[in-house]
Design an enzyme around this catalytic site. Structure first.
Site, PDB file in Angstrom:
ATOM      1  N   GLU A 148       1.159  -1.225  -0.182  1.00 27.02           N
ATOM      2  CA  GLU A 148      -0.165   0.246   0.392  1.00 27.02           C
ATOM      3  C   GLU A 148       1.034   1.209  -0.196  1.00 27.02           C
ATOM      4  O   GLU A 148       1.429   2.202   1.259  1.00 27.02           O
ATOM      5  CB  GLU A 148      -0.490   0.175   1.115  1.00 27.02           C
ATOM      6  CG  GLU A 148      -1.785   0.129   0.902  1.00 27.02           C
ATOM      7  CD  GLU A 148      -3.256  -0.446   0.182  1.00 27.02           C
ATOM      8  OE1 GLU A 148      -3.248   0.307  -0.725  1.00 27.02           O
ATOM      9  OE2 GLU A 148      -3.283  -1.241   0.273  1.00 27.02           O
ATOM     10  N   CYS A 196      -2.715   8.855   2.120  1.00 30.41           N
ATOM     11  CA  CYS A 196      -2.152   7.909   0.458  1.00 30.41           C
ATOM     12  C   CYS A 196      -3.149   8.470   0.040  1.00 30.41           C
ATOM     13  O   CYS A 196      -2.482   8.904  -1.214  1.00 30.41           O
ATOM     14  CB  CYS A 196      -2.111   6.997   0.764  1.00 30.41           C
ATOM     15  SG  CYS A 196      -0.610   5.909   1.892  1.00 30.41           S
TER      16      CYS A 196
HETATM   17  C1  UN1 Z   1      -3.793   6.077   3.839  1.00 29.15           C
HETATM   18  O1  UN1 Z   1      -4.074   7.024   3.855  1.00 29.15           O
HETATM   19  O2  UN1 Z   1      -2.952   5.159   4.052  1.00 29.15           O
HETATM   20  O3  UN1 Z   1      -9.046   6.439   1.946  1.00 29.15           O
HETATM   21  C2  UN1 Z   1      -4.660   5.131   4.040  1.00 29.15           C
HETATM   22  C3  UN1 Z   1      -8.638   7.692   3.047  1.00 29.15           C
HETATM   23  C4  UN1 Z   1      -9.044   6.630   4.381  1.00 29.15           C
HETATM   24  C5  UN1 Z   1      -7.640   5.634   4.354  1.00 29.15           C
HETATM   25  C6  UN1 Z   1      -6.419   6.227   4.101  1.00 29.15           C
HETATM   26  N1  UN1 Z   1     -10.127   6.040   4.696  1.00 29.15           N
HETATM   27  O4  UN1 Z   1      -8.549   8.295   3.005  1.00 29.15           O
END
Ligand code: UN1
Length: 505
Positions: free
Chosen positions: A262, A296
């Site tokens: 990820e 992310c």
């Molecule tokens: C991340 O930034 O690693 O969709 C996860 C989202 C959150 C999860 C982000 N539910 O922004």
């Protein structure tokens, strides 16, 4: 306040380095500080796991697996159900700790604990329904089936930006699948990990499930590498940068292990000619500024149809200038600090580079003086192919990119090395369907009239290209945590061979 909070969450002056998941903890060797980005000061010391600690934890996870895999899945689900109850009870305290340790505003910190509860509830349901297949056998009186078996102890390496929820996505699904978990959290959020581990220990003890959830803390890269090299860990789930992910994945592949990656995102939202800006502007502001742009899934690129450029520029500049930044626990604040000094320096570097590459700052662009690692929410007019736009910068920094038409915007959406999330704001059905088609967004997540960040747990979460290809959380992401086995049972009195082969020995 934080002394009482710490004592309620079982945190002390000097916190341990490793947890065996049976209520026992190990002190490690030396320590490192958890810093609060809110003030830029150390919060508390935690231990640094040694090689012996790692060995003890991995051995414990292997030993517990031998027992845990034999517990019926719905009973494994009961452990996770009680974890969900405990997390609901501790939601406010955990959210406060998380806000202090990584700088999220309260609502987002509470949202993150809620995300743990949500995935726990999901995993409980899954524990009663993950199922295999029966398939028609070509041989008479044969029974052909596919069954999902527990995989083994799983290493879960998490990042600072979701220091609680991403562990839960992995750990709760892994636990109902019959796996045990070795958690290596980010060295930037060790206290959140210790507090969660303490809750997990208590609930595990009540279920006789000691050693299902274990923990290793370190601020040294060697620990992650050692887990990647460890043959006893059939799956390494990693959240973090593409650079580290690439290196770990190679190590895991070299021993024929499985990696769930990820990694970095570099997400775009498209503002089409027909976009409803009442939806688009707040979604883009949340996507770019929420979590200080350190998700992310944060929106980093805004691909704006030129017919809407002036309006978007004006409304976004106004929205950015109204953002209140500061102490993330203070009411009204929407923008907390970046995680540390390095992150602030990266923001400064990215702004400088975008100017050097020809950019214009429409709003912000500067770090804020004083304690803590605060920066201004920043809007920069840029072009998609510039090197600075091609990489992920974890900061509230949004590049505005002008597009002559929808097809160009779609092309640019895909013209980066990463492929996590994407969104399109449009009222044009043809554009929406094209965006969602095989020729549309190449990302793991594609949203129409909803922002790039803030995904629900029910869908599979993850992305393509340098994001790494992994899928976590909902849908059939559980399959990554299991071993698929094809089984054949012959209930006849003959031994027919497949493909009609005769072999009369
Ligand atoms: C991340 O930034 O690693 O969709 C996860 C989202 C959150 C999860 C982000 N539910 O922004």
């Amino acid at each position: 306040m934080s002394e009482q909070l710490f004592s309620r969450l079982g945190l002390g002056e000097f916190n341990p380095a490793a947890a065996l998941g049976d209520g026992s903890w190990r002190d490690g060797h030396g320590g490192f500080a958890s810093m609060t980005p809110v003030l830029g000061l150390p919060l508390a010391l935690v231990g640094r796991a040694t090689e012996e600690d790692r060995e003890a934890v991995v051995q414990q996870a292997c030993r517990s697996f031998l027992h845990w895999r034999d517990v019926p899945a719905p009973r494994r689900g009961l452990l996770v159900r009680d974890l969900a109850i405990a997390l609901r009870e501790h939601k406010a305290d955990l959210a406060t700790l998380l806000a202090i340790e990584v700088g999220k505003i309260r609502s987002e910190a509470e949202g993150e604990i809620q995300e743990m509860v949500d995935i726990a509830d999901y995993a409980v349901g899954l524990s009663r329904q993950y199922h295999g297949l029966t398939l028609p056998s070509e041989r008479p009186r044969h029974h052909l089936l596919e069954r999902w078996q527990p995989l083994g102890p799983v290493a879960v390496i998490t990042a600072f930006n979701f220091p609680a929820a991403v562990w839960a996505w992995n750990a709760f699904i892994a636990a109902v699948c019959g796996d045990t978990v070795v958690w290596k959290p980010s060295p930037k959020a060790p206290l959140t990990a210790i507090a969660i581990q303490r809750i997990a220990d208590e609930v595990s003890r009540d279920h006789g499930a000691q050693g299902v959830f274990t923990l290793l803390l370190s601020d040294e890269a060697e620990l992650g590498q050692a887990l990647a090299d460890d043959r006893r860990l059939p799956l390494v789930s990693f959240t973090g940068s593409s650079g580290v992910g690439r290196q770990l994945a190679q190590s895991v592949a070299a021993r024929f292990g499985r990696c769930l990656l990820e990694c970095s995102g570099n997400n775009a939202a498209i503002i089409d000619a027909s976009a409803d800006l009442e939806l688009a502007i707040p979604a883009v502001v949340f996507g770019a500024v929420g979590t200080a742009g350190q998700r992310c899934t944060s929106t980093r690129r805004l691909l704006v149809h030129e017919a809407r450029w002036d309006e978007v520029e004006e409304r976004l500049t106004r929205a950015f200038s109204r953002i209140v930044s500061g102490d993330p626990l203070a009411p009204g604040v929407l923008l907390g600090p970046l995680i540390d000094e390095d992150a602030r320096a990266e923001f400064v570097g990215a702004v400088a580079q975008s100017l050097a590459e020809g950019g214009t700052v429409l709003h912000g662009g500067r770090p804020l003086p004083g304690h803590g690692f605060y920066v201004e929410p920043t809007l920069v007019v840029a072009e998609n192919h510039w090197p600075v736009v091609q990489r992920e910068t974890f900061a509230p920094l949004l590049y505005l990119i002008r597009c002559p038409d929808f097809e160009t915007a779609l092309k640019l959406n895909n013209a980066v090395p990463q492929g996590l999330s994407s969104s399109l704001f449009t009222l044009d059905l043809r554009h929406a369907e094209r965006f969602l088609s095989a020729a549309g967004s190449d990302c793991g997540i594609a949203n129409v009239n909803a922002g790039t960040s803030g995904a629900e747990i029910g869908g599979a979460f993850g992305g393509e290209k340098e994001t790494g290809g992994g899928r976590e959380a909902g849908s059939d992401a559980w399959k990554a945590y299991m071993r698929r086995q094809t089984q054949t049972v012959n209930y006849g009195c003959q031994l027919p061979l497949a493909q009609g082969v005769h072999f009369d020995a």
